[in-house]
Design a protein around this motif. Sequence first.
Motif, PDB file in Angstrom:
ATOM      1  N   ARG A  10       0.837  -1.194   0.000  1.00 14.47           N
ATOM      2  CA  ARG A  10       0.000   0.000   0.000  1.00 14.47           C
ATOM      3  C   ARG A  10       0.867   1.238   0.000  1.00 14.47           C
ATOM      4  NH1 ARG A  10      -4.250  -1.621   4.818  1.00 14.47           N
ATOM      5  NH2 ARG A  10      -5.117  -3.460   3.811  1.00 14.47           N
ATOM      6  N   THR A  12       1.673   5.227   0.784  1.00 14.31           N
ATOM      7  CA  THR A  12       1.331   6.111   1.880  1.00 14.31           C
ATOM      8  C   THR A  12       1.605   7.528   1.488  1.00 14.31           C
ATOM      9  OG1 THR A  12       3.566   5.876   2.802  1.00 14.31           O
ATOM     10  CG2 THR A  12       1.863   4.384   3.644  1.00 14.31           C
ATOM     11  N   SER A  14       1.104   9.925  -0.597  1.00 10.69           N
ATOM     12  CA  SER A  14       0.945  10.541  -1.906  1.00 10.69           C
ATOM     13  C   SER A  14       0.379   9.553  -2.882  1.00 10.69           C
ATOM     14  CB  SER A  14       2.297  11.049  -2.415  1.00 10.69           C
ATOM     15  OG  SER A  14       2.217  11.442  -3.754  1.00 10.69           O
ATOM     16  N   SER A  15      -0.253  10.085  -3.941  1.00 10.84           N
ATOM     17  CA  SER A  15      -0.783   9.210  -4.974  1.00 10.84           C
ATOM     18  C   SER A  15       0.319   8.660  -5.853  1.00 10.84           C
ATOM     19  CB  SER A  15      -1.797   9.976  -5.834  1.00 10.84           C
ATOM     20  OG  SER A  15      -1.163  11.015  -6.516  1.00 10.84           O
ATOM     21  N   THR A  17       3.664   6.608  -5.998  1.00 16.41           N
ATOM     22  CA  THR A  17       4.413   5.675  -5.175  1.00 16.41           C
ATOM     23  C   THR A  17       5.563   5.131  -5.969  1.00 16.41           C
ATOM     24  OG1 THR A  17       3.292   3.658  -5.854  1.00 16.41           O
ATOM     25  CG2 THR A  17       2.196   4.988  -4.175  1.00 16.41           C
ATOM     26  N   SER A  72      -1.516   3.255  -6.805  1.00 16.36           N
ATOM     27  CA  SER A  72      -1.214   4.466  -7.566  1.00 16.36           C
ATOM     28  C   SER A  72      -1.648   4.343  -9.021  1.00 16.36           C
ATOM     29  CB  SER A  72       0.276   4.785  -7.498  1.00 16.36           C
ATOM     30  OG  SER A  72       1.042   3.722  -8.037  1.00 16.36           O
ATOM     31  N   VAL A  75      -5.298   5.344  -8.849  1.00 17.00           N
ATOM     32  CA  VAL A  75      -5.428   6.753  -8.451  1.00 17.00           C
ATOM     33  C   VAL A  75      -4.932   7.682  -9.540  1.00 17.00           C
ATOM     34  CG1 VAL A  75      -4.707   8.505  -6.791  1.00 17.00           C
ATOM     35  CG2 VAL A  75      -5.306   6.219  -5.993  1.00 17.00           C
ATOM     36  N   TYR A  99      -5.552   4.532   0.089  1.00 19.44           N
ATOM     37  CA  TYR A  99      -5.452   5.934  -0.324  1.00 19.44           C
ATOM     38  C   TYR A  99      -6.620   6.713   0.279  1.00 19.44           C
ATOM     39  CZ  TYR A  99      -4.335  10.006  -3.142  1.00 19.44           C
ATOM     40  OH  TYR A  99      -3.976  11.265  -3.541  1.00 19.44           O
ATOM     41  N   ARG A 101      -7.267   9.714   0.632  1.00 20.64           N
ATOM     42  CA  ARG A 101      -7.666  10.948  -0.049  1.00 20.64           C
ATOM     43  C   ARG A 101      -8.516  10.679  -1.290  1.00 20.64           C
ATOM     44  NH1 ARG A 101      -5.203  14.125  -2.735  1.00 20.64           N
ATOM     45  NH2 ARG A 101      -6.483  15.961  -2.265  1.00 20.64           N
ATOM     46  N   LEU A 102      -8.973   9.459  -1.482  1.00 21.79           N
ATOM     47  CA  LEU A 102      -9.718   9.136  -2.702  1.00 21.79           C
ATOM     48  C   LEU A 102     -10.930  10.041  -2.871  1.00 21.79           C
ATOM     49  CD1 LEU A 102     -10.116   7.327  -5.171  1.00 21.79           C
ATOM     50  CD2 LEU A 102     -11.483   5.809  -3.727  1.00 21.79           C
TER      51      LEU A 102
END
Length: 229
Positions: A10, A12, A14-15, A17, A72, A75, A99, A101-102
Amino acid sequence: MTGASTPGSRPTGSSRTSGSWTPPTSVRRWRSPCTTARRSSPRAATEPRPGPGGPPTGPRTADRRPQTTPVSTFVDMLTQAREHIDVLVYAAVFLHEAYPRLNDVLRERAAEGCAVRIAVGDPDSTNVQERGKEERFGHGIESRCRLALMHYRPLAGVPGIEVRTHATTLYNSIYRADDQAMVNAHVWGVNAYAAPVWHLRRSGEGGMFDTYAGSFDAVWETATPVREG
């Protein structure tokens, strides 16, 4: 997916990676999370491959699975959308888990004029419950559908965003962003995270991309709007 289960790694913060991003105009083949990606062809996934001395044999697939696909990838594709974002799943809570912030991304896209449609599974529907039995996941899929609804409900009522629940048999989870789509094909008795993922790009009318886009529209017409709150 059925929704897809949480991938193995996963990102972390930021979108962007360290995971590799799949170019929309190419297809690559992954054999496992530990192998190096090998380019099979620069062609788009929707382009047919000529057979020896005969007509095209049909499109190829990227043999990649949700647990080896960096979040990512999803996203970044959604972030690039300017006109359409369509998501058809049973749950796919791995997106919000990996994520957080989706929802912010979807709000930002809608504020820029992008039409966003989200369809998640109705946890009380027969088809969702049957999927749990088929995948030996029991009531887990129902609870994940409820969790997905909890994640997306705050978006109900946001201008440019619609959230609905559907009770259809989910043959594929679809994530569309303009002329790109990630399609998680479902296999009977197999959890979605272990099933193949297609990365498609629309190359013309009536192709594979339009088939999946039309499938989304058909399900959307049967779905029930989610109220705010």
